[in-house]
Design a protein around this motif. Structure first.
Motif, PDB file in Angstrom:
ATOM      1  N   THR A  97      47.510 -25.344  66.978  1.00  0.00           N
ATOM      2  CA  THR A  97      46.458 -25.236  67.988  1.00  0.00           C
ATOM      3  C   THR A  97      45.235 -24.586  67.349  1.00  0.00           C
ATOM      4  O   THR A  97      45.322 -23.473  66.824  1.00  0.00           O
ATOM      5  N   LEU A 126      42.168 -22.574  67.658  1.00  0.00           N
ATOM      6  CA  LEU A 126      41.486 -21.688  68.606  1.00  0.00           C
ATOM      7  C   LEU A 126      39.990 -21.655  68.309  1.00  0.00           C
ATOM      8  O   LEU A 126      39.158 -21.537  69.210  1.00  0.00           O
ATOM      9  N   ALA A 162      40.252 -16.811  73.345  1.00  0.00           N
ATOM     10  CA  ALA A 162      40.709 -18.185  73.074  1.00  0.00           C
ATOM     11  C   ALA A 162      42.213 -18.311  73.303  1.00  0.00           C
ATOM     12  O   ALA A 162      42.700 -19.336  73.780  1.00  0.00           O
ATOM     13  N   LYS A 191      42.616 -18.669  76.969  1.00  0.00           N
ATOM     14  CA  LYS A 191      42.122 -19.989  77.382  1.00  0.00           C
ATOM     15  C   LYS A 191      43.162 -21.068  77.069  1.00  0.00           C
ATOM     16  O   LYS A 191      43.319 -22.016  77.826  1.00  0.00           O
ATOM     17  N   ASN A 192      43.843 -20.914  75.935  1.00  0.00           N
ATOM     18  CA  ASN A 192      44.840 -21.908  75.536  1.00  0.00           C
ATOM     19  C   ASN A 192      46.246 -21.550  76.016  1.00  0.00           C
ATOM     20  O   ASN A 192      47.225 -22.161  75.584  1.00  0.00           O
ATOM     21  N   ARG A 193      46.312 -20.552  76.903  1.00  0.00           N
ATOM     22  CA  ARG A 193      47.568 -20.153  77.547  1.00  0.00           C
ATOM     23  C   ARG A 193      48.691 -19.867  76.549  1.00  0.00           C
ATOM     24  O   ARG A 193      49.818 -20.331  76.693  1.00  0.00           O
ATOM     25  N   ASP A 239      37.642 -26.730  68.525  1.00  0.00           N
ATOM     26  CA  ASP A 239      38.173 -25.608  69.304  1.00  0.00           C
ATOM     27  C   ASP A 239      39.022 -26.146  70.459  1.00  0.00           C
ATOM     28  O   ASP A 239      38.545 -26.964  71.245  1.00  0.00           O
ATOM     29  N   GLY A 240      40.242 -25.680  70.539  1.00  0.00           N
ATOM     30  CA  GLY A 240      41.130 -26.086  71.631  1.00  0.00           C
ATOM     31  C   GLY A 240      41.962 -27.328  71.323  1.00  0.00           C
ATOM     32  O   GLY A 240      42.853 -27.675  72.100  1.00  0.00           O
ATOM     33  N   VAL A 242      44.813 -29.700  69.732  1.00  0.00           N
ATOM     34  CA  VAL A 242      46.204 -29.465  69.343  1.00  0.00           C
ATOM     35  C   VAL A 242      46.685 -30.626  68.473  1.00  0.00           C
ATOM     36  O   VAL A 242      46.494 -31.790  68.825  1.00  0.00           O
TER      37      VAL A 242
END
Lengths: 306, 306
Positions: free
Chosen positions: A4, A6, A42, A45-47, A295-296, A298
């Protein structure tokens, strides 16, 4: 194996262009690689569950790779973390963190360990039953290393049909998967290769940021499933690489090609560029399977169905 | 006088709940007050020009008030700043910043000055023709002070009608505004008060975070135009104030009432609460003109039209 992103931008952080930080999920571990300012935001935000992070790997002590670390550790304290945390990074990182905790009079209730590197040769940082993590010597303006995450070969895959045909008791299946031969009740010995097939191919991930073009890392990272290699500049600014100790997308792709990696992931883009697609197209001229970190975003690397 | 809230939440930063940082615009200055993680992103979001910040005031060395400072200074370096920067804060802040710059091998091309405080009495930090900045001793878990920003009385306002009636030459208007009497060509002396009216009332801003309820700050901040006072808790959690050295909204309002301030601005909300309106309503039971700080909110304090 799951990666992932970030943050994947260089230098000055902005809300839509976070500095370097990644989460690598491998064999049940959740590794945090680099930790620029804003990484904890981050992560939320990405849990990603903070408590699952037990190992943090820092490539070098430039701000866009480490200035989010003290905030994250402080948050661990506020969240009453009690499990051990190990931080791997260049010499100086322990001082950097401890002085800030001391000045804030913050005491960690959890065991906070540091493993500092000084040597510019590959060093084994972490090993367990399922994987190893080793440094990759890089060349930047300050002491910098990347990280090579390698799964160990796992169990063999059971050939259920063969096992049933030979009448192997299910109680032996675990042993069979581990590679043992089986002796049947009638004394007949069945070789393991009659009962199993090759298991999943171990996956591996090489993280190389920040660095000038450095061909001598190729032997160490040859054949990795995925390579993240910084690509701060496009060809038009290749002249800046030598002074700033950064690479172009084309240089990253050349390393990927020579190392015969599966996927190349580009990142650490200079803020001077607006169109990131140019990085991908310049890289693809050299190495087709080049992808852009964002960013974000996966990346999942699953095993091919056999 | 204009106050921009960049962040106003306590403890662990999240994307929609930034830690403490504010920009105060006063008499042409742009003061940054506290600098939690992510402040530089918030500055960009609020379109505040980095180069205009020449003075940064840090109340204490807890992460949610200072962990964005090193990143901001690094960004100043990347942006090739050349103008002087002065940082005011508790003893330790110089060490905190310099160790990080040293480890990153970052050298500031601009003049970076530190003014560290150790004494728990009001200290004059900055004075020029138009304003003063003084520390406000607070009480928190680490050495903490707030800041009192005070405009100096400005020029008197010209009574144009009177000036014309007396036949005062426009060449003297500047002197008249500065308070001088005028001698006419016929030798008659006109007293300044015949030609002018009171100018704008000097404005002032008191920043008080973090602190336990501390009544002895009242004399120093009496009559300020605006008071920012932390209100970490609601009444329901007042029992936590003593141990954590924080205040409730009601306590902040009590200080505002006793100090007869113009506007009270609440902030530094604990992350346990979802409804910030409760802070305002609890404060308004004690002090009517209570407002909520919110990330990105701007408070303007203009002079009443005379």
């Amino acid at each position: 194996m799951k990666l992932t992103i970030l943050g994947c931008h260089s230098a000055t952080p902005r809300d839509n262009a976070r500095p370097t930080a990644q989460i690598l999920e491998m064999k049940g571990h959740l590794f945090l690689i680099d930790c620029g300012e804003g990484t904890q935001m981050a992560l939320r935000k990405n849990r990603i569950k903070f408590a699952r992070i037990k190992h943090i790997f820092i490539s070098h002590l430039h701000g866009d790779h480490v200035y989010g670390l003290i905030g994250l550790i402080s948050t661990f304290c506020l969240l009453s973390r009690d499990s051990e945390l190990t931080i791997y990074g260049p010499k100086g990182i322990k001082e950097l963190i401890l002085i800030q905790l001391k000045l804030a009079k913050v005491y960690t209730a959890f065991d906070l360990r540091f493993r500092e590197s000084v040597e510019n040769i590959p060093q084994l940082l972490l090993e367990d039953d399922s994987l190893t993590v080793t440094t990759i010597p890089l060349e930047h303006r300050v002491f910098t290393h990347g990280f090579l995450f390698q799964e160990k070969p796992g169990d063999r895959r059971l050939d259920i049909v063969a096992c049933e045909e030979y009448g192997v008791d299910q109680a032996y299946y675990r042993k069979v998967k581990q590679g043992h031969d089986v002796t049947l009740d009638n004394g007949e010995v069945i070789a393991n290769e009659e009962l199993t097939m090759d298991g999943d191919k171990p996956k591996s991930y090489a993280f190389c940021s920040d660095t000038v073009y450095k061909e001598d890392i190729v032997p160490q990272i040859t054949g990795v499933t995925a390579l993240y290699h910084e690509s701060t500049f496009l060809k038009a600014h290749e002249n800046l690489c030598d002074r700033t100790k950064h690479s172009t997308a084309e240089q990253a792709a050349t390393i990927a090609l020579k190392a015969k990696v599966g996927t190349l992931i580009l990142g650490h883009y200079s803020s001077r560029y607006g169109d990131y697609e140019l990085f991908r197209s310049e890289a693809r001229e050299v190495f087709e399977n080049s992808e852009l970190a964002m960013d974000g975003k996966v990346f999942e690397f699953s095993n091919p169905k056999l």
